[in-house]
Design a protein around this motif. Structure first.
Motif, short mmCIF file in Angstrom:
data_model
loop_
_atom_site.label_atom_id
_atom_site.label_comp_id
_atom_site.label_asym_id
_atom_site.label_seq_id
_atom_site.Cartn_x
_atom_site.Cartn_y
_atom_site.Cartn_z
N SER B 34 1.07 23.06 -0.67
CA SER B 34 -0.03 22.32 -0.04
C SER B 34 -0.07 20.86 -0.52
CB SER B 34 -1.37 23.04 -0.22
OG SER B 34 -1.77 23.00 -1.55
N THR B 35 0.24 20.65 -1.79
CA THR B 35 0.26 19.27 -2.28
C THR B 35 1.33 18.44 -1.58
OG1 THR B 35 -0.38 20.12 -4.45
CG2 THR B 35 0.36 17.83 -4.37
N VAL B 36 2.51 19.01 -1.43
CA VAL B 36 3.63 18.23 -0.88
C VAL B 36 3.37 17.94 0.60
CG1 VAL B 36 5.29 20.00 -0.06
CG2 VAL B 36 6.12 17.92 -1.17
N THR B 37 2.70 18.85 1.28
CA THR B 37 2.41 18.61 2.70
C THR B 37 1.36 17.50 2.85
OG1 THR B 37 2.91 20.92 3.13
CG2 THR B 37 1.77 19.73 4.88
N GLN B 38 0.37 17.59 1.94
CA GLN B 38 -0.64 16.52 1.90
C GLN B 38 0.04 15.16 1.67
OE1 GLN B 38 -3.57 17.82 -0.98
NE2 GLN B 38 -4.60 15.83 -0.81
N ALA B 39 0.98 15.13 0.73
CA ALA B 39 1.69 13.89 0.42
C ALA B 39 2.51 13.42 1.61
CB ALA B 39 2.61 14.12 -0.79
N LEU B 40 3.14 14.39 2.29
CA LEU B 40 3.99 14.07 3.44
C LEU B 40 3.16 13.49 4.58
CD1 LEU B 40 6.76 14.36 4.91
CD2 LEU B 40 6.14 16.72 5.42
N LEU B 41 2.04 14.15 4.88
CA LEU B 41 1.22 13.70 6.01
C LEU B 41 0.44 12.43 5.68
CD1 LEU B 41 -0.06 17.17 7.32
CD2 LEU B 41 1.88 15.81 8.12
N GLY B 42 0.08 12.29 4.40
CA GLY B 42 -0.66 11.10 3.99
C GLY B 42 0.26 10.00 3.50
N ASN B 43 1.57 10.29 3.57
CA ASN B 43 2.57 9.33 3.10
C ASN B 43 2.25 8.84 1.69
OD1 ASN B 43 4.92 7.97 3.46
ND2 ASN B 43 4.34 7.30 5.53
N GLN B 50 3.87 14.08 -8.46
CA GLN B 50 3.28 15.18 -9.23
C GLN B 50 4.05 16.49 -9.06
OE1 GLN B 50 -0.81 15.89 -8.21
NE2 GLN B 50 -1.42 13.76 -8.61
N ILE B 51 4.71 16.57 -7.91
CA ILE B 51 5.40 17.82 -7.58
C ILE B 51 6.47 18.15 -8.61
CG2 ILE B 51 6.84 18.99 -5.85
CD1 ILE B 51 4.04 18.49 -4.86
N SER B 52 7.16 17.10 -9.07
CA SER B 52 8.32 17.41 -9.93
C SER B 52 7.88 18.02 -11.26
CB SER B 52 9.19 16.17 -10.10
OG SER B 52 8.86 15.49 -11.27
N SER B 53 6.68 17.66 -11.77
CA SER B 53 6.26 18.28 -13.03
C SER B 53 5.91 19.76 -12.80
CB SER B 53 5.07 17.52 -13.64
OG SER B 53 3.92 17.70 -12.84
N GLY B 54 5.36 20.06 -11.60
CA GLY B 54 5.10 21.47 -11.26
C GLY B 54 6.40 22.26 -11.21
N ALA B 107 9.45 16.87 -1.55
CA ALA B 107 8.84 15.70 -2.18
C ALA B 107 9.82 14.53 -2.22
CB ALA B 107 8.36 16.05 -3.58
N LYS B 108 11.09 14.85 -2.57
CA LYS B 108 12.10 13.78 -2.62
C LYS B 108 12.34 13.20 -1.23
CE LYS B 108 14.54 15.87 -6.47
NZ LYS B 108 15.53 16.94 -6.63
N GLY B 109 12.28 14.07 -0.22
CA GLY B 109 12.52 13.61 1.16
C GLY B 109 11.47 12.63 1.64
N ILE B 110 10.24 12.73 1.12
CA ILE B 110 9.16 11.84 1.55
C ILE B 110 9.53 10.38 1.31
CG2 ILE B 110 6.75 11.15 1.14
CD1 ILE B 110 6.17 14.10 0.44
N LEU B 125 2.91 20.20 13.74
CA LEU B 125 3.92 21.24 13.46
C LEU B 125 4.21 21.35 11.97
CD1 LEU B 125 6.30 20.64 16.49
CD2 LEU B 125 5.19 22.81 15.92
N LEU B 126 4.29 20.19 11.30
CA LEU B 126 4.52 20.23 9.84
C LEU B 126 3.38 20.97 9.14
CD1 LEU B 126 5.90 16.65 9.08
CD2 LEU B 126 7.06 18.82 8.58
#
Lengths: 303, 238
Positions: B34-43, B50-54, B107-110, B125-126
């Motif tokens: 959910s965090t990574v999708t939020q990051a993706l959609l909110g750019n 933060q994802i990488s520490s998780g 996360a890296k793809g963002i 769709l995402l």
């Protein structure tokens, strides 16, 4: 197996045997057509023992209730279960060792190659020649290594000239020959515990039995001696049907083809009666047993 | 003889610990989705970091859980349901750990999307793919915790839904590229990200198969294995 009868008596008894149940056993097995074999599991030639509705009592106390089970030829069948579940009592039913306990009484049937072992015509001594036994503690006779092996065959009437051969073959079969070949006249008590137990196995197979019963044969041995006995069991099963009682579940898992789990039912009066819970392929029992009681026991969730 | 008397407390406590590790790993994955999708959609690149520490935490838990499994196998001679549980745990550790990696890959793809403004269809769709991947991951864990073979086998149907969404997404990415709403570079990045979500679903399905083994003792055999078995039985060893 200690046979205390003198050889003439035994030979006379065996002559009688030739004409009655012994021949029945042989013909029962030999006369089966291929169609019959495998047609019904219970009647198949590969079934050595068929036990049905077996109850064992000591006086009025029921030690084992309603056991139904088959033992298959050239397989190792292991009995596991908590103390007092009747597994050793049950093992002794296969060669009528319970006859030697005065208060013991057996109900139901133990059929050996189709012949009911508890018929009055069946000679218990002959039964024990065909169905040998190895006990928990090695129990060699206070005699030489050679005489321990030669004892049974001598009683059975083997000629003196055959004895050397029988002794060598039996000791080789029990993987003990190389260790004792140069000291056959030494007392058996001089051997280590593991060697003594292999000597007892050699002694059991010297009379060419069909089945070898083992009652916790490794419980007095160290892990290396245990491993040697286990390896020996794996080799012996090509020629003999083996039924083994063991407290060591990992041992049952390592060496047996099929495993039977026995459990104890405690009555209101506090009496403990054994029962067969489950019999199955060993791999099945130890990966995915059918009965929750088996699972609880083998995973240690029941004391 | 009591029927509930426990005789291998230490061993079974260790099994419970591994189950706890798996719950935490799976929780970190769903949180990560959910965090990574939020990051993706909110750019939001900061959020993506933060994802990488998780993911590091998931990696550490997976090593610890695996060590415990090795210890139990070596020292406790597990059998029956204990054996099946530990074998299932070992497989689940790698499935969940892989899902964690996929979240980190998204996360890296963002960063590589270079701040592109996504059109509402792609965003929708995402969002739905993310929801479905998250649902699959948490349902897979539920099936494990509840020993629910029915739920475990239903995961492949849930995954079909994710696969459909993924197909729609790829088509939409291509049409967006054709309409020149995004660059080829961005289209490729989005396709790869879509693929990562889709793969998370596959790992959940794999977990479901392992849970079915845990419950009923039957190892999953896929169509490929069935074909190879048939060939082997015919004596064709090519």
């Amino acid at each position: 197996m200690v046979n205390t009868h003198n050889s003439e008596e035994t030979q006379a008894r065996m002559k009688v045997e030739e004409e009655s149940p012994r021949i029945d056993v042989e013909t029962a097995v030999l006369s089966m057509t291929e169609d019959q074999v495998g047609e019904s599991d219970a009647k198949s030639a590969s079934t050595v023992f068929e036990v049905s509705k077996l109850n064992v009592f000591y006086g009025d106390f029921c030690a084992l209730r309603d056991v139904n089970l088959d033992v298959t030829q050239s397989e190792v069948t292991a009995f596991i279960g908590p103390s007092g579940c009747g597994k050793s009592t049950f093992l002794r039913c296969f060669n009528r060792m319970n006859d030697l306990i005065e208060t013991a009484r057996v109900e139901g049937q133990v059929r050996y190659h189709g012949v009911d072992l508890y018929q009055s015509e069946v000679d218990a001594v002959e039964v024990r020649r065909r169905i040998g036994m190895v006990f928990q503690k090695p129990n060699p006779f206070p005699k030489s290594i050679y005489d321990n092996i030669a004892f049974g065959p001598r009683i059975a009437g083997a000629k003196k000239s055959e004895l050397d051969d029988i002794v060598e073959r039996s000791l080789q079969r029990a993987a003990l020959w190389d260790e004792v070949r140069d000291r056959l006249s030494d007392p058996a008590y001089g051997l280590s515990g593991g060697q003594q137990q292999r000597l007892c196995i050699a002694r059991a197979i010297a009379v060419e039995p069909d089945v070898v019963l083992m009652d916790e044969p490794c419980s007095a041995l160290d892990p290396i001696a245990t491993a040697r006995i286990e390896e020996l069991i794996a080799e012996l099963k090509t020629d003999y049907t083996i039924v083994i009682v063991t407290h060591n579940m990992q041992q049952a898992a390592r060496i047996s083809d099929r495993t039977a789990f026995f459990s104890v039912q405690v009555t209101d009066a506090g009496r403990r009666t054994g029962e067969l819970v489950e019999l199955g392929a060993t791999e099945h029992i130890f990966t995915n047993p059918d009965d929750p009681r088996t699972e609880a026991y083998i995973t240690g969730r029941v004391g | 003889m009591s029927n509930t008397e426990e005789t291998r407390t230490e061993f079974h406590q260790l099994m419970d610990e591994v189950r706890g590790d798996l719950v935490r790993m799976s929780g970190l994955v769903t949180e990560g989705i959910s965090t990574v999708t939020q990051a993706l959609l909110g750019n939001d690149i900061g959020l993506a970091d933060q994802i990488s520490s998780g993911d590091d935490e998931i990696d550490l838990l997976s090593v610890e859980a695996e060590e415990k499994c090795v210890r139990m196998l070596a020292l406790q001679q597990p059998v029956a349901v204990d054996l099946r549980t530990i074998l299932t745990d070992l497989r689940m550790i790698s499935e969940i750990e892989r899902s964690g990696d996929l979240v980190a890959n998204i996360a890296k793809g963002i960063g590589r999307l270079q701040g592109v403004e996504l059109d509402p269809r792609l965003r929708g769709l995402l969002d739905r793919m993310s929801e479905q991947a998250l649902r699959l991951t948490s349902r897979a864990m539920d099936s494990y915790l509840d020993r629910d073979a029915g739920l475990a086998s239903a995961l492949s149907d849930l995954d079909d839904r994710l696969d459909e969404l993924h197909n729609d997404f790829i088509e939409t990415v291509f049409s967006s590229r054709n309409d020149r709403l995004i660059t080829t570079q961005q289209a490729v990045q989005l396709a790869v990200i879509g693929r990562f979500y889709e793969r998370i679903g596959d790992h959940a399905v794999n977990v479901g198969e392992r849970v079915q083994y845990l419950v009923n003792g039957e190892l999953p055999e896929h169509k490929g294995a069935q074909r190879a078995r048939a060939r082997r039985e015919q004596g064709d060893v090519s």
